[in-house]
Scaffold this motif. Structure first.
Motif, PDB file in Angstrom:
ATOM      1  N   ILE A  99       0.852  -0.987   0.099  1.00 49.89           N
ATOM      2  CA  ILE A  99      -0.113   0.126  -0.111  1.00 49.89           C
ATOM      3  C   ILE A  99       0.839   1.151   0.216  1.00 49.89           C
ATOM      4  O   ILE A  99       1.781   1.305   0.775  1.00 49.89           O
ATOM      5  CB  ILE A  99      -0.832  -0.048   1.088  1.00 49.89           C
ATOM      6  N   ARG A 100       0.511   2.067  -0.986  1.00 51.49           N
ATOM      7  CA  ARG A 100       1.407   3.138  -1.088  1.00 51.49           C
ATOM      8  C   ARG A 100       0.602   4.659  -1.026  1.00 51.49           C
ATOM      9  O   ARG A 100      -0.447   4.625  -1.519  1.00 51.49           O
ATOM     10  CB  ARG A 100       2.060   3.412  -2.508  1.00 51.49           C
ATOM     11  N   ILE A 101       1.139   5.609  -0.084  1.00 51.92           N
ATOM     12  CA  ILE A 101       0.501   6.800  -0.019  1.00 51.92           C
ATOM     13  C   ILE A 101       0.950   7.730  -0.464  1.00 51.92           C
ATOM     14  O   ILE A 101       2.246   7.955  -0.846  1.00 51.92           O
ATOM     15  CB  ILE A 101       0.540   7.246   1.640  1.00 51.92           C
ATOM     16  N   TYR A 102       0.285   8.914  -1.248  1.00 57.15           N
ATOM     17  CA  TYR A 102       0.704   9.918  -1.931  1.00 57.15           C
ATOM     18  C   TYR A 102       0.228  11.152  -1.317  1.00 57.15           C
ATOM     19  O   TYR A 102      -0.917  11.357  -0.979  1.00 57.15           O
ATOM     20  CB  TYR A 102      -0.063   9.687  -3.316  1.00 57.15           C
ATOM     21  N   LEU A 155      -2.782   3.939  -2.805  1.00 55.09           N
ATOM     22  CA  LEU A 155      -3.273   2.665  -3.863  1.00 55.09           C
ATOM     23  C   LEU A 155      -2.544   1.406  -3.337  1.00 55.09           C
ATOM     24  O   LEU A 155      -1.934   1.177  -2.642  1.00 55.09           O
ATOM     25  CB  LEU A 155      -2.265   2.984  -5.145  1.00 55.09           C
ATOM     26  N   LEU A 156      -3.525   0.493  -3.507  1.00 59.63           N
ATOM     27  CA  LEU A 156      -3.115  -1.108  -3.226  1.00 59.63           C
ATOM     28  C   LEU A 156      -2.688  -1.851  -4.487  1.00 59.63           C
ATOM     29  O   LEU A 156      -3.365  -1.772  -5.442  1.00 59.63           O
ATOM     30  CB  LEU A 156      -4.448  -1.597  -2.706  1.00 59.63           C
ATOM     31  N   VAL A 158      -0.850  -5.220  -6.403  1.00 61.03           N
ATOM     32  CA  VAL A 158      -0.521  -6.933  -6.269  1.00 61.03           C
ATOM     33  C   VAL A 158       0.544  -6.819  -7.350  1.00 61.03           C
ATOM     34  O   VAL A 158       0.286  -6.507  -8.562  1.00 61.03           O
ATOM     35  CB  VAL A 158      -1.708  -7.585  -6.351  1.00 61.03           C
ATOM     36  N   GLN A 159       1.747  -7.381  -6.872  1.00 64.00           N
ATOM     37  CA  GLN A 159       2.529  -7.527  -8.134  1.00 64.00           C
ATOM     38  C   GLN A 159       2.915  -6.186  -9.059  1.00 64.00           C
ATOM     39  O   GLN A 159       2.972  -6.240 -10.181  1.00 64.00           O
ATOM     40  CB  GLN A 159       2.445  -8.768  -8.793  1.00 64.00           C
ATOM     41  N   ASN A 160       3.037  -4.973  -8.159  1.00 65.30           N
ATOM     42  CA  ASN A 160       3.372  -3.805  -8.692  1.00 65.30           C
ATOM     43  C   ASN A 160       2.214  -3.254  -9.592  1.00 65.30           C
ATOM     44  O   ASN A 160       2.597  -2.549 -10.529  1.00 65.30           O
ATOM     45  CB  ASN A 160       4.685  -3.695  -9.581  1.00 65.30           C
ATOM     46  N   LYS A 161       1.152  -3.916  -9.652  1.00 69.09           N
ATOM     47  CA  LYS A 161      -0.007  -3.500 -10.615  1.00 69.09           C
ATOM     48  C   LYS A 161      -1.266  -2.935  -9.581  1.00 69.09           C
ATOM     49  O   LYS A 161      -1.634  -3.733  -8.475  1.00 69.09           O
ATOM     50  CB  LYS A 161      -0.641  -4.862 -11.100  1.00 69.09           C
ATOM     51  N   PRO A 162      -1.660  -1.750  -9.556  1.00 70.72           N
ATOM     52  CA  PRO A 162      -2.761  -1.221  -8.797  1.00 70.72           C
ATOM     53  C   PRO A 162      -4.095  -1.993  -9.005  1.00 70.72           C
ATOM     54  O   PRO A 162      -4.322  -2.028  -9.999  1.00 70.72           O
ATOM     55  CB  PRO A 162      -2.848   0.137  -9.005  1.00 70.72           C
ATOM     56  N   VAL A 163      -4.821  -2.259  -7.940  1.00 70.03           N
ATOM     57  CA  VAL A 163      -5.728  -2.730  -7.842  1.00 70.03           C
ATOM     58  C   VAL A 163      -7.036  -2.104  -6.975  1.00 70.03           C
ATOM     59  O   VAL A 163      -8.096  -2.335  -7.214  1.00 70.03           O
ATOM     60  CB  VAL A 163      -5.686  -4.403  -7.370  1.00 70.03           C
ATOM     61  N   SER A 164      -6.764  -1.017  -6.448  1.00 66.74           N
ATOM     62  CA  SER A 164      -7.873  -0.457  -5.494  1.00 66.74           C
ATOM     63  C   SER A 164      -7.021   0.847  -5.310  1.00 66.74           C
ATOM     64  O   SER A 164      -5.880   1.032  -5.045  1.00 66.74           O
ATOM     65  CB  SER A 164      -8.191  -1.074  -4.458  1.00 66.74           C
ATOM     66  N   TYR A 165      -7.807   2.074  -5.198  1.00 67.18           N
ATOM     67  CA  TYR A 165      -7.642   3.435  -4.769  1.00 67.18           C
ATOM     68  C   TYR A 165      -8.480   4.056  -3.922  1.00 67.18           C
ATOM     69  O   TYR A 165      -9.536   3.666  -3.696  1.00 67.18           O
ATOM     70  CB  TYR A 165      -7.262   4.154  -6.304  1.00 67.18           C
ATOM     71  N   GLU A 198      -6.597  -0.117   6.203  1.00 67.69           N
ATOM     72  CA  GLU A 198      -5.041   0.311   6.263  1.00 67.69           C
ATOM     73  C   GLU A 198      -4.956   1.647   6.099  1.00 67.69           C
ATOM     74  O   GLU A 198      -4.090   2.420   6.751  1.00 67.69           O
ATOM     75  CB  GLU A 198      -4.143  -0.638   5.181  1.00 67.69           C
ATOM     76  N   ALA A 199      -5.545   2.348   5.322  1.00 66.47           N
ATOM     77  CA  ALA A 199      -5.454   3.835   5.264  1.00 66.47           C
ATOM     78  C   ALA A 199      -6.145   4.655   6.457  1.00 66.47           C
ATOM     79  O   ALA A 199      -5.349   5.501   7.003  1.00 66.47           O
ATOM     80  CB  ALA A 199      -6.374   4.261   3.973  1.00 66.47           C
TER      81      ALA A 199
END
Length: 275
Positions: A99-102, A155-156, A158-165, A198-199
């Motif tokens: 999970i990456r925060i922007y 963004l969440l 999976v294998q470096n592909k975004p699947v949820s925002y 998680e957010a």
């Protein structure tokens, strides 16, 4: 003319002045009006037709305590379900969540580009035209909010592909639930739920924002993650014209049909046709 009240305004329940109508305006749509203010507002406009479009709880989460305190507001069953979903998603992600925060303007521009790839696949965009906006002005608005420190996005992957925002602009110390979506191919793994919890954890740990506002309307997702709510209505005030009398009658008939369908248990039909 639409007049939407903020969470703070709804919580305070203070009186407010509706803006002056333009000659071409038919009336007002006032959203998130505290239900106990309904009589006062209609009394201020005795020459207009008043029609309540919906009643709901304006839900929000108190983020001022610890994450453990927030989790304690969930039922034991809900906590167990959330933990199981997070563990299962981590497992299919290789052992841990990605999970990456922007937050910065540059990060927000990257988020918008990646999130759009997901949004284009969602039912919100395909059926309701309610996906994350793709126009340059909205992207610039997101970046300006980020430059002021008034937006968070996640963004969440999976294998470096975004699947949820999830995108949440800020109003003071309140983050606003603006856009959440996920790739329907991952629906059985509840990516939106995993990303949301998680957010919420990251928001609490950051310690800057006191509330998370789930905005107008209601729904299972909002009920799950909110800690409190305010009884609100969406109120339609219309000029007394022949056309508006017909419109008010048609809306009242539609509302009666929706209520009847609910009593018959046709909730799936209601959700489809009342959006």
């Amino acid at each position: 003319m639409r007049t939407g009240l903020s969470l703070g305004e709804a919580m305070r329940g203070e009186s407010f002045e509706t803006p002056r109508l333009n000659p071409a305006d038919h009336g007002y749509l006032i959203t998130s009006l505290r239900e106990d203010r309904l009589a006062a507002i209609t009394a201020q406009h005795p020459g207009m037709l008043a029609l309540v479009r919906q009643r709901y709880s304006r839900r929000y989460a108190d983020m001022s305590g610890s994450y453990d305190a927030y989790l304690a507001t969930f039922s034991g069953k809900s906590r167990s379900t959330l933990r199981r979903k997070v563990r299962k998603f981590a497992k299919i992600s290789g052992g841990e969540l990605d999970i990456r925060i922007y937050q910065s303007p540059e990060e927000m521009a990257e988020f918008q580009t990646l999130a759009r790839c997901v949004s284009a696949k969602t039912y919100q965009e395909k059926l309701l035209d309610a996906g994350l906006p793709d126009d340059p002005e909205y992207k610039a608005q997101m970046m300006r909010a980020a430059a002021r420190g008034e937006a968070r996005a996640w963004l969440l992957f999976v294998q470096n592909k975004p699947v949820s925002y999830l995108y949440a602009p800020a109003d003071g110390d309140t983050l606003i639930y603006a856009y959440l979506g996920y790739d329907p191919e991952w629906a059985r793994h509840s990516p939106g739920t995993v990303l949301q919890i998680e957010a919420m954890k990251q928001i609490i740990e950051e310690g800057r924002f006191r509330r998370f506002d789930f905005t107008e309307g209601d729904g299972q997702h909002k009920r799950l993650f909110a800690t409190d709510g305010i009884a609100c209505v969406d109120l339609l005030l219309l000029r007394k014209t022949a056309g508006n009398y017909l419109l008010a009658g048609a809306l009242a008939a539609f509302d009666r049909g929706v209520d009847f369908a609910k009593r018959l248990g046709l909730r799936k039909w209601v959700r489809r046709f009342s959006r």
